[in-house]
Design a protein around this motif. Structure first.
Motif, mmCIF file in Angstrom:
data_model
loop_
_atom_site.group_PDB
_atom_site.id
_atom_site.type_symbol
_atom_site.label_atom_id
_atom_site.label_comp_id
_atom_site.label_asym_id
_atom_site.label_seq_id
_atom_site.Cartn_x
_atom_site.Cartn_y
_atom_site.Cartn_z
ATOM 1 N N TYR A 1 0.856 -1.191 0.000
ATOM 2 C CA TYR A 1 0.000 0.000 0.000
ATOM 3 C C TYR A 1 0.887 1.234 0.000
ATOM 4 O O TYR A 1 1.660 1.429 0.933
ATOM 5 C CB TYR A 1 -0.912 0.009 1.239
ATOM 6 C CG TYR A 1 -1.863 -1.168 1.255
ATOM 7 C CD1 TYR A 1 -3.137 -1.050 0.738
ATOM 8 C CD2 TYR A 1 -1.470 -2.407 1.756
ATOM 9 C CE1 TYR A 1 -4.005 -2.135 0.714
ATOM 10 C CE2 TYR A 1 -2.323 -3.497 1.742
ATOM 11 C CZ TYR A 1 -3.586 -3.353 1.218
ATOM 12 O OH TYR A 1 -4.440 -4.433 1.180
ATOM 13 N N SER B 1 -1.513 -1.181 -4.114
ATOM 14 C CA SER B 1 -2.600 -0.197 -4.073
ATOM 15 C C SER B 1 -1.992 1.136 -3.684
ATOM 16 O O SER B 1 -1.090 1.188 -2.854
ATOM 17 C CB SER B 1 -3.635 -0.580 -3.024
ATOM 18 O OG SER B 1 -4.003 -1.918 -3.170
ATOM 19 N N TRP C 1 -2.495 5.647 -3.072
ATOM 20 C CA TRP C 1 -3.278 6.870 -2.908
ATOM 21 C C TRP C 1 -2.947 7.750 -4.126
ATOM 22 O O TRP C 1 -1.774 8.067 -4.366
ATOM 23 C CB TRP C 1 -2.846 7.549 -1.599
ATOM 24 C CG TRP C 1 -3.487 8.875 -1.335
ATOM 25 C CD1 TRP C 1 -2.968 10.104 -1.625
ATOM 26 C CD2 TRP C 1 -4.741 9.103 -0.711
ATOM 27 N NE1 TRP C 1 -3.832 11.081 -1.214
ATOM 28 C CE2 TRP C 1 -4.935 10.500 -0.653
ATOM 29 C CE3 TRP C 1 -5.740 8.261 -0.195
ATOM 30 C CZ2 TRP C 1 -6.067 11.082 -0.100
ATOM 31 C CZ3 TRP C 1 -6.865 8.846 0.359
ATOM 32 C CH2 TRP C 1 -7.023 10.228 0.397
ATOM 33 N N LEU D 1 -6.256 2.873 -4.414
ATOM 34 C CA LEU D 1 -6.963 2.423 -3.216
ATOM 35 C C LEU D 1 -7.753 3.585 -2.642
ATOM 36 O O LEU D 1 -7.214 4.505 -2.031
ATOM 37 C CB LEU D 1 -5.976 1.920 -2.149
ATOM 38 C CG LEU D 1 -6.677 1.498 -0.864
ATOM 39 C CD1 LEU D 1 -7.340 0.143 -1.021
ATOM 40 C CD2 LEU D 1 -5.734 1.466 0.311
ATOM 41 N N GLN E 1 -11.274 3.408 -0.832
ATOM 42 C CA GLN E 1 -12.556 2.826 -0.476
ATOM 43 C C GLN E 1 -13.481 3.923 0.006
ATOM 44 O O GLN E 1 -13.091 4.718 0.869
ATOM 45 C CB GLN E 1 -12.360 1.825 0.649
ATOM 46 C CG GLN E 1 -11.847 0.509 0.138
ATOM 47 C CD GLN E 1 -11.570 -0.460 1.236
ATOM 48 O OE1 GLN E 1 -11.571 -0.108 2.405
ATOM 49 N NE2 GLN E 1 -11.318 -1.684 0.861
ATOM 50 N N PRO E 2 -14.698 3.991 -0.514
ATOM 51 C CA PRO E 2 -15.617 4.996 0.008
ATOM 52 C C PRO E 2 -15.927 4.681 1.470
ATOM 53 O O PRO E 2 -15.997 3.515 1.859
ATOM 54 C CB PRO E 2 -16.863 4.826 -0.856
ATOM 55 C CG PRO E 2 -16.589 3.728 -1.805
ATOM 56 C CD PRO E 2 -15.259 3.132 -1.528
ATOM 57 N N LEU E 3 -16.042 5.700 2.290
ATOM 58 C CA LEU E 3 -16.331 5.480 3.705
ATOM 59 C C LEU E 3 -17.834 5.312 3.896
ATOM 60 O O LEU E 3 -18.616 5.874 3.129
ATOM 61 C CB LEU E 3 -15.893 6.700 4.517
ATOM 62 C CG LEU E 3 -14.405 6.973 4.594
ATOM 63 C CD1 LEU E 3 -14.162 8.307 5.275
ATOM 64 C CD2 LEU E 3 -13.718 5.860 5.367
ATOM 65 N N ASN F 1 -16.335 11.161 -7.915
ATOM 66 C CA ASN F 1 -16.237 10.148 -6.846
ATOM 67 C C ASN F 1 -14.821 10.086 -6.289
ATOM 68 O O ASN F 1 -14.615 10.011 -5.074
ATOM 69 C CB ASN F 1 -16.607 8.757 -7.367
ATOM 70 C CG ASN F 1 -18.097 8.610 -7.557
ATOM 71 O OD1 ASN F 1 -18.873 9.418 -7.031
ATOM 72 N ND2 ASN F 1 -18.510 7.625 -8.314
ATOM 73 N N ASN G 1 -14.091 10.812 -2.419
ATOM 74 C CA ASN G 1 -13.501 9.784 -1.549
ATOM 75 C C ASN G 1 -12.185 10.266 -0.952
ATOM 76 O O ASN G 1 -11.886 10.013 0.219
ATOM 77 C CB ASN G 1 -13.240 8.495 -2.335
ATOM 78 C CG ASN G 1 -14.522 7.817 -2.722
ATOM 79 O OD1 ASN G 1 -15.595 8.174 -2.247
ATOM 80 N ND2 ASN G 1 -14.432 6.844 -3.606
#
Ligand code: DCP
Length: 417
Positions: A33, A55, A57, A99, A101-103, A179, A183
Motif C-alpha cells: 500500500y 494499491s 493513494w 486504493l 474505499q468509500p467510507l 467520486n 472519496n
C-alpha cells in the motif's frame, strides 16, 4: 492478514526501494500500500519480487506536477515515467490499483464526535479553566488545511489536466472524477480529525511521572512529535474494533542500534492490533455485553482479545532485549496485558490513562501504576526540558504520514480457528 513492514522514503531512497532492501524476496505474494503511485524505479523491482497487489493513494505524481508544471524538463520526465509505469503495470502479474474505499456515510461524523471525548483533549480541557471549546475545532481545521495541501489538488481543473498529462484520461470522466475527489476528501477529513485528537498544545505531551530508571537510551522518552504520531496510528487502528462500545488500538515500534537506510530513522515496525474477537469468528459466536449486564456469562471480556495482545501475537519481528521497543496504546493497559507487555521485553509504554487504577468486575486497571522496569509515558501537561532527541528532531522532521512515500506491506496468513 498481517502487516510485515511500514516504511517511508529517505533522502536517498524511495519507500519501495527500502521495502526491497528490507524484505527482498519475502515480498512474494504480499500486498503493498503506497501513499503515492510508485514510480518506475520502485515498480520494476517490486513486480520482479512477485508481489501480488499494489494499491496507492492517487495524489502523486499529480501534486508534484502541480508545483513543477512550469518546468518543461520535469514535466517531460514525469510523462515518460508515467508511461513506463503503465507499461510495467500491463506486463506484470501484479495488480496495480488506486486504493480509495468509500467510507460509510456516518464515519466522518462518528470519528469527529468520538475524537473530542478522547483523553488528550479532555486533559487539556480540564487543565484550562478558560478553555475555549472551539479549541478542538480550530486544531482540526488546521490539520485539514495541512493534509489537504499534502494529499489533494485543490483546483478541479488543474487536477483533471494533470491526470490527462500522465495518461489517466479515463479518471477524468464523471462520475469517476467526482467520486475520486469526494472519496479523497473524506479520507483526508478522517485522517485530520484523528490527528487533531492528539494536538500540539502548550506543554502537553507524553511524559513519564517517574524519574527515569537509568540513563540507558532504551528508557529515554521519544521526541513528542514522534510519540504523538505513533499514538495517532494507534487511534486509527482503534476504529477497526469489533467491540461496539470501546475501541482500542496498539502499535509496537522498536529502534535499531545502528541507523540504517530506512526513512523512519532507526525505528522499525514490529506489530499492531486492535481489540477484536478470535480471528474468523462470526458476530453471533461470542457475547458482546459489558459489566452492566448482571449475567456474567453473556459478557464480552473472556472472549475479546485486547489490542496489545493482538499486536504482540501478529508481530512480524522479534522484540530484542537490547533495543528501545515501545508500545503505543490508546487506553491504559489492563491487568491482563501489563505482565504480557513486560514479559515480551517491551521497554516503554505510551498510553492513555483512562480507567487507570479502576477495578471493574471483569477487567481491572490496577497493575499499570505499580508496574516497574518498563517506562510509562502518559498524557501530561507538565513543562519539561526538551530531550536531546527532541532538539535533534527539530532539524530532522520524521513524520511518517507527511512523508511523500509511505508503504505498508501485508502478507496473507493462515489462521486456525
Ligand atoms: N488496554 C486495553 C484495555 C481494554 N481493551 C479492550 C478490551 C475490551 O474490548 C474493552 C474493555 O474496555 P472497558 O474497560 O472500557 O470496558 P467497557 O467497554 O465495558 O466500557 P466501560 O468503560 O463503560 O466499562 O477494551 C484493550 O483492548 N486494551
Amino acid at each position: 492478514m498481517t502487516i510485515i513492514g511500514l516504511h517511508c522514503s529517505s533522502t536517498d531512497l524511495h519507500a519501495g526501494q527500502i521495502a526491497l532492501i528490507k524484505h527482498g524476496s519475502r515480498l512474494k505474494n504480499c500486498d503493498l500500500y503506497f501513499s503515492r503511485k510508485p514510480c518506475s524505479t520502485c515498480l520494476k523491482m517490486i513486480v520482479n519480487a512477485g508481489v501480488s497487489r499494489i494499491s496507492y493513494w492517487p495524489a502523486d505524481p499529480e501534486i508534484s506536477l502541480q508545483s513543477e508544471a512550469s518546468n518543461p524538463v520535469t514535466t517531460s520526465d514525469a510523462k515518460l515515467d508515467a508511461k513506463a509505469v503503465e507499461r510495467l503495470k500491463s506486463n506484470s502479474r501484479a495488480r496495480v490499483c488506486v486504493l480509495l474505499q468509500p467510507l460509510v456515510c456516518y464515519m466522518v461524523q462518528f470519528i469527529e464526535e468520538t475524537s473530542t471525548k478522547l483523553d488528550f483533549i479532555q486533559k487539556i480541557a480540564k487543565s484550562q479553566p478558560d478553555f475555549n471549546t472551539d479549541f478542538y475545532t480550530a486544531c482540526r481545521q488546521e490539520r485539514i488545511k495541512e493534509y489537504e495541501s499534502l494529499f489533494l489538488i485543490s483546483n478541479e481543473e488543474t487536477h483533471k489536466q494533470i491526470l490527462m498529462t500522465i495518461g489517466l484520461e479515463n479518471l477524468c470522466e464523471n462520475p469517476y472524477f467526482s467520486n475520486l475527489r469526494q472519496n479523497m476528501k473524506d479520507l483526508v477529513l478522517v485522517l485530520a480529525t484523528v490527528a487533531a485528537s492528539v494536538p500540539v498544545f502548550g506543554c502537553f505531551g507524553f511524559y513519564s511521572n517517574e524519574p527515569q530508571p537509568t540513563n540507558e537510551t532504551c528508557h529515554q522518552g521519544l521526541p513528542q512529535e514522534i510519540a504523538r504520531h505513533c499514538m495517532v496510528q494507534a487511534r486509527l487502528l482503534a476504529y477497526r474494533t469489533e467491540d461496539h462500545k470501546t475501541g482500542v488500538g496498539a502499535i509496537i515500534w522498536a529502534e535499531e542500534k545502528s541507523r540504517s537506510c530506512d526513512g523512519t530513522g532507526a525505528m522499525y515496525f514490529v506489530g499492531c492490533g486492535y481489540n477484536a474477537f478470535p480471528v474468523g469468528s462470526e458476530y453471533a459466536d461470542f457475547p458482546h455485553m459489558d459489566d452492566k449486564q448482571k449475567d456474567r456469562e453473556i459478557r464480552k471480556f473472556r472472549y475479546i482479545i485486547h489490542a496489545e495482545q493482538n499486536a504482540l501475537t501478529f508481530r512480524c519481528r522479534e522484540i530484542k532485549p537490547d533495543e528501545r521497543s515501545m508500545i503505543f496504546v490508546t487506553k491504559c493497559p489492563c491487568d491482563e496485558c501489563v505482565p504480557l507487555i513486560k514479559g515480551a521485553g517491551i521497554k516503554q509504554i505510551y498510553a492513555g490513562d483512562i480507567d487507570a487504577g479502576k477495578k471493574k468486575a471483569d477487567i481491572s486497571y490496577m497493575k499499570f501504576d505499580e508496574l516497574e522496569g518498563v517506562s510509562k509515558f502518559t498524557v501530561n501537561g507538565v513543562q519539561k526540558t526538551k530531550s536531546i532527541d527532541d532538539q535533534q528532531h527539530q532539524n530532522k522532521k520524521l513524520s511518517l504520514l507527511h512523508s511523500c512515500s509511505v508503504l505498508f506491506i501485508t502478507q496473507p496468513v493462515c489462521t486456525l480457528k
